[in-house]
Motif scaffolding. Structure first.
Motif, PDB file in Angstrom:
ATOM      1  N   ASP A  87       0.880  -1.275  -0.315  1.00 42.15           N
ATOM      2  CA  ASP A  87      -0.100   0.330  -0.007  1.00 42.15           C
ATOM      3  C   ASP A  87       0.511   1.267   0.305  1.00 42.15           C
ATOM      4  O   ASP A  87       0.512   2.178  -0.320  1.00 42.15           O
ATOM      5  CB  ASP A  87      -0.914  -0.262   0.959  1.00 42.15           C
ATOM      6  N   GLU A  88       2.235   0.874   0.276  1.00 43.98           N
ATOM      7  CA  GLU A  88       3.318   2.285   0.341  1.00 43.98           C
ATOM      8  C   GLU A  88       4.105   1.853  -0.663  1.00 43.98           C
ATOM      9  O   GLU A  88       4.054   3.054  -1.073  1.00 43.98           O
ATOM     10  CB  GLU A  88       3.871   2.415   1.258  1.00 43.98           C
ATOM     11  N   ALA A  89       4.348   1.020  -0.867  1.00 41.03           N
ATOM     12  CA  ALA A  89       4.714   0.967  -2.345  1.00 41.03           C
ATOM     13  C   ALA A  89       4.900   1.857  -3.535  1.00 41.03           C
ATOM     14  O   ALA A  89       3.719   1.433  -3.508  1.00 41.03           O
ATOM     15  CB  ALA A  89       5.679  -0.430  -2.110  1.00 41.03           C
ATOM     16  N   PRO A  90       5.042   1.790  -4.358  1.00 39.54           N
ATOM     17  CA  PRO A  90       4.753   1.784  -5.969  1.00 39.54           C
ATOM     18  C   PRO A  90       4.796   0.914  -6.872  1.00 39.54           C
ATOM     19  O   PRO A  90       5.413   0.905  -7.783  1.00 39.54           O
ATOM     20  CB  PRO A  90       6.251   3.212  -6.333  1.00 39.54           C
ATOM     21  N   PRO A 118      11.145   1.308 -11.919  1.00 40.76           N
ATOM     22  CA  PRO A 118       9.940   1.970 -12.284  1.00 40.76           C
ATOM     23  C   PRO A 118       9.362   2.478 -11.655  1.00 40.76           C
ATOM     24  O   PRO A 118       8.969   0.924 -10.565  1.00 40.76           O
ATOM     25  CB  PRO A 118      10.039   1.570 -13.950  1.00 40.76           C
ATOM     26  N   GLN A 119       7.535   2.868 -12.119  1.00 37.81           N
ATOM     27  CA  GLN A 119       6.865   2.693 -11.175  1.00 37.81           C
ATOM     28  C   GLN A 119       5.623   2.180 -11.619  1.00 37.81           C
ATOM     29  O   GLN A 119       5.211   1.674 -12.660  1.00 37.81           O
ATOM     30  CB  GLN A 119       6.297   4.485 -11.322  1.00 37.81           C
ATOM     31  N   ASP A 165      10.006 -11.860   1.711  1.00 34.72           N
ATOM     32  CA  ASP A 165      11.214 -12.397   1.053  1.00 34.72           C
ATOM     33  C   ASP A 165      10.002 -10.973   0.615  1.00 34.72           C
ATOM     34  O   ASP A 165      10.274  -9.591   0.180  1.00 34.72           O
ATOM     35  CB  ASP A 165      11.431 -13.226   0.442  1.00 34.72           C
ATOM     36  N   VAL A 166       9.202 -11.111  -0.340  1.00 35.32           N
ATOM     37  CA  VAL A 166       7.264 -10.086  -0.727  1.00 35.32           C
ATOM     38  C   VAL A 166       7.815  -9.050  -0.165  1.00 35.32           C
ATOM     39  O   VAL A 166       7.914  -7.859  -0.472  1.00 35.32           O
ATOM     40  CB  VAL A 166       7.113 -10.597  -1.599  1.00 35.32           C
ATOM     41  N   SER A 167       7.320  -9.119   1.325  1.00 39.04           N
ATOM     42  CA  SER A 167       6.886  -8.242   1.951  1.00 39.04           C
ATOM     43  C   SER A 167       8.313  -7.103   2.381  1.00 39.04           C
ATOM     44  O   SER A 167       8.399  -5.521   1.917  1.00 39.04           O
ATOM     45  CB  SER A 167       6.637  -8.325   3.418  1.00 39.04           C
ATOM     46  N   ASN A 168       8.866  -7.651   2.617  1.00 40.56           N
ATOM     47  CA  ASN A 168      10.933  -6.935   2.801  1.00 40.56           C
ATOM     48  C   ASN A 168      11.272  -6.453   1.371  1.00 40.56           C
ATOM     49  O   ASN A 168      11.256  -5.339   1.792  1.00 40.56           O
ATOM     50  CB  ASN A 168      11.696  -7.684   2.793  1.00 40.56           C
ATOM     51  N   ALA A 169      10.816  -7.322   0.584  1.00 42.96           N
ATOM     52  CA  ALA A 169      10.858  -6.315  -1.390  1.00 42.96           C
ATOM     53  C   ALA A 169      10.639  -4.647  -1.291  1.00 42.96           C
ATOM     54  O   ALA A 169      10.901  -3.872  -1.568  1.00 42.96           O
ATOM     55  CB  ALA A 169      11.109  -6.845  -2.081  1.00 42.96           C
ATOM     56  N   LEU A 170       9.031  -4.844  -0.667  1.00 42.27           N
ATOM     57  CA  LEU A 170       8.049  -3.901  -1.035  1.00 42.27           C
ATOM     58  C   LEU A 170       8.175  -2.514  -0.192  1.00 42.27           C
ATOM     59  O   LEU A 170       8.339  -1.404  -0.425  1.00 42.27           O
ATOM     60  CB  LEU A 170       6.970  -4.674  -0.771  1.00 42.27           C
ATOM     61  N   ALA A 197      11.674  -1.936   1.197  1.00 40.16           N
ATOM     62  CA  ALA A 197      13.000  -1.762   0.218  1.00 40.16           C
ATOM     63  C   ALA A 197      12.130  -0.567  -0.321  1.00 40.16           C
ATOM     64  O   ALA A 197      12.787  -0.011  -0.488  1.00 40.16           O
ATOM     65  CB  ALA A 197      13.966  -2.492   0.326  1.00 40.16           C
ATOM     66  N   LEU A 198      11.694  -1.040  -0.600  1.00 44.94           N
ATOM     67  CA  LEU A 198      11.796  -0.290  -2.528  1.00 44.94           C
ATOM     68  C   LEU A 198      10.572   0.731  -2.252  1.00 44.94           C
ATOM     69  O   LEU A 198      10.799   2.039  -2.883  1.00 44.94           O
ATOM     70  CB  LEU A 198      10.109  -0.427  -3.560  1.00 44.94           C
ATOM     71  N   ASN A 199      10.065   1.674  -1.116  1.00 40.98           N
ATOM     72  CA  ASN A 199       9.390   2.973  -0.325  1.00 40.98           C
ATOM     73  C   ASN A 199      10.356   3.168   0.269  1.00 40.98           C
ATOM     74  O   ASN A 199      10.533   3.973   0.028  1.00 40.98           O
ATOM     75  CB  ASN A 199       7.855   2.095   0.304  1.00 40.98           C
ATOM     76  N   LYS A 200      11.218   2.753   1.320  1.00 46.27           N
ATOM     77  CA  LYS A 200      12.017   3.155   1.915  1.00 46.27           C
ATOM     78  C   LYS A 200      13.048   3.875   1.698  1.00 46.27           C
ATOM     79  O   LYS A 200      13.639   4.869   1.715  1.00 46.27           O
ATOM     80  CB  LYS A 200      11.991   2.274   3.339  1.00 46.27           C
TER      81      LYS A 200
END
Length: 478
Positions: free
Chosen positions: A52-55, A284-285, A395-400, A402-405
């Protein structure tokens, strides 16, 4: 003479009875004492944490993990490196050999379900010296030709369960190879981004070195004219040597990183092409993540864990089948004679047949121990399967996240560099005007250099989030 592969004999009519019994048993061979495999229950979250926070978008019809690696990593240099790695990497080649080995093991295991057939012959001959005055019509004294067969009907599914287990292991090895390929793509992409970040840091260090050398020249000139104290020259030299000491360390890391990439490519240590200026661009977004439930079918490590679980489930059937009787049937027939012209005479034929039935009574708890071991092993594989699924969601959650932060971190680092650049510019102007000491220049210049290096690390971290998300979603092995 007749030669047989069995030690007991029976009349021909008994062999016919054994054949009829074997046919009857073959109809009953569908019995299978092993449990049927049922996929363990696993709960998938309704959405990935951090989505919900990551692009990103959670489009149910598409996912980044379904894309081929060439569509995700579009830098020509990186694409060429990945192609070489997929063709020559040692771990990937070893994984391919594991598949071939397991294919052979499946053939070996399955052969136990089929009867065996063998053929043989014997011959005894002699030649007497002519001085004895005895003529021998044929040098053959005794000979025989025999054909033998043996079969153990798989009444309780022992061999079928063993074959099922071997085939599941073959499937596990196949998924293991795909997991190695996915990891290899991730490793090459990660190593390439790391080396491009080191390249950028080396460029910044060399540019900083030029500016600091100019400062040393300036302070030396001013000190010679008596305008500034000698301490300003020494402080300027401190900045210069701080930059020069960084260069050999960065060059060391770059060359060692080149060797690491060459190893992934299955090549000897050597230089690697890494000049693409767009390697550290932000991801990319609106990247599609797909539904969490689809991750179970997309990740090769989850598929491998389930195949291993199927194999363990089949081993329970193997252990249970050993509690039941085992029937073995063997037969041998042959012809023989005392001369070449009568070896194949039908009058000299003989047929042997043998059937045996064995029922385990007492083996000191071995059979129960084997059953208990197989059951506990299956429970362990269930836990491993569930752990692999939980790790995939993590893994997916951590990547998302990290993508946002990492994007936010990079944006703040850019502001920090801009502020440090302006602060350094003002400090140099004040120093040239005599309004401040060189200590202010030293402090602001050091802060700028550190901020510039940290910005490159932030850009690298943000670029790596695409690699992490793509791999976490199961991409790279298609």
């Amino acid at each position: 003479m007749i030669r047989s592969s069995v030690t007991s004999s029976s009349p021909l009519k008994n062999v016919n009875m054994l054949a009829l019994a074997a046919i009857g048993i073959s109809f009953l061979a569908g019995c299978n004492v092993g449990p049927k495999y049922k996929r363990p229950a696993s709960s998938a979250p309704p959405a990935f944490r951090g989505a919900d926070e990551a692009p990103v978008t959670s489009d149910a019809k598409s996912s980044l993990g379904d894309e081929k690696w060439s569509a995700v990593y579009q830098e020509p240099e990186l694409q060429e490196l990945i192609r070489k790695a997929l063709a020559n990497n040692y771990d990937l080649r070893i994984a391919a050999q594991h598949i071939l080995e397991q294919q052979a093991q499946v053939k070996i295991t399955r052969s136990q379900e089929l009867p065996t057939l063998s053929v043989g012959g014997t011959g005894i001959g002699a030649t007497l010296p002519s001085s004895l005055g005895t003529q021998i019509g044929s040098p053959l004294v005794d000979g025989s030709f025999n054909l033998s067969a043996a079969w153990t009907p798989d009444f309780w599914g022992l061999y079928r369960k063993q074959t099922e287990s071997a085939r599941a292991q073959l499937l596990a090895q196949t998924w293991a190879q795909r997991a190695v390929q996915m990891t290899l793509v991730q490793q090459v992409a990660t190593a390439y981004l790391q080396i491009r970040a080191l390249d950028r840091q080396l460029e910044i260090t060399r540019d900083t070195l030029k500016a600091r050398q100019n400062s040393v020249d300036l302070t030396t000139t001013l000190e010679s004219g008596g305008s500034v104290p000698l301490s300003d020259v020494r402080q300027a030299e401190q900045l210069l040597y701080a930059a020069t000491s960084e260069i050999p360390q960065l060059e060391q890391q770059i060359q060692q990183q080149e060797n690491a990439i060459a190893f992934l490519l299955g090549e000897n240590p050597g230089p690697i092409a890494h000049k693409d200026p767009n390697a550290l661009t932000p991801p990319p977004q609106n990247l599609p993540t797909g539904l969490p439930s689809e991750l179970l079918e997309r990740r090769p490590d989850i598929q491998q864990a389930e195949a291993t679980l199927i194999s363990a489930n089949a081993q329970i059937g193997v252990a249970r089948a050993q509690f039941f009787p085992s029937l073995s049937i063997s037969a041998s027939g042959g012809v023989g004679g005392d001369a070449l012209n009568n070896i194949f005479d039908p009058a000299g034929k003989t047929i042997y047949g043998l059937g045996s039935l064995a029922q385990p009574l007492f083996e000191g708890g071995k059979l129960r121990g084997q059953l208990h071991l197989s059951q506990e092993t299956e429970k362990e594989m269930v836990i491993s399967y569930q752990k692999t699924i939980a790790g995939a969601f993590r893994d997916v959650s951590n990547a998302l996240i990290a993508l946002n932060k990492q994007r936010a971190y990079r944006e703040q680092q850019e502001k920090l560099v801009a502020a440090a650049q302006d602060s350094t510019r003002l400090a140099r102007m004040r120093y040239k005007g005599g309004a401040t000491s060189y200590l202010e220049v030293l402090t602001t210049d050091t802060n700028l250099f550190t901020a510039q290096l940290n910005l490159v690390s932030a850009q690298q971290g943000e670029a790596l989030t695409l690699v992490q998300l793509y791999s976490a979603l199961g991409g790279g092995w298609q």
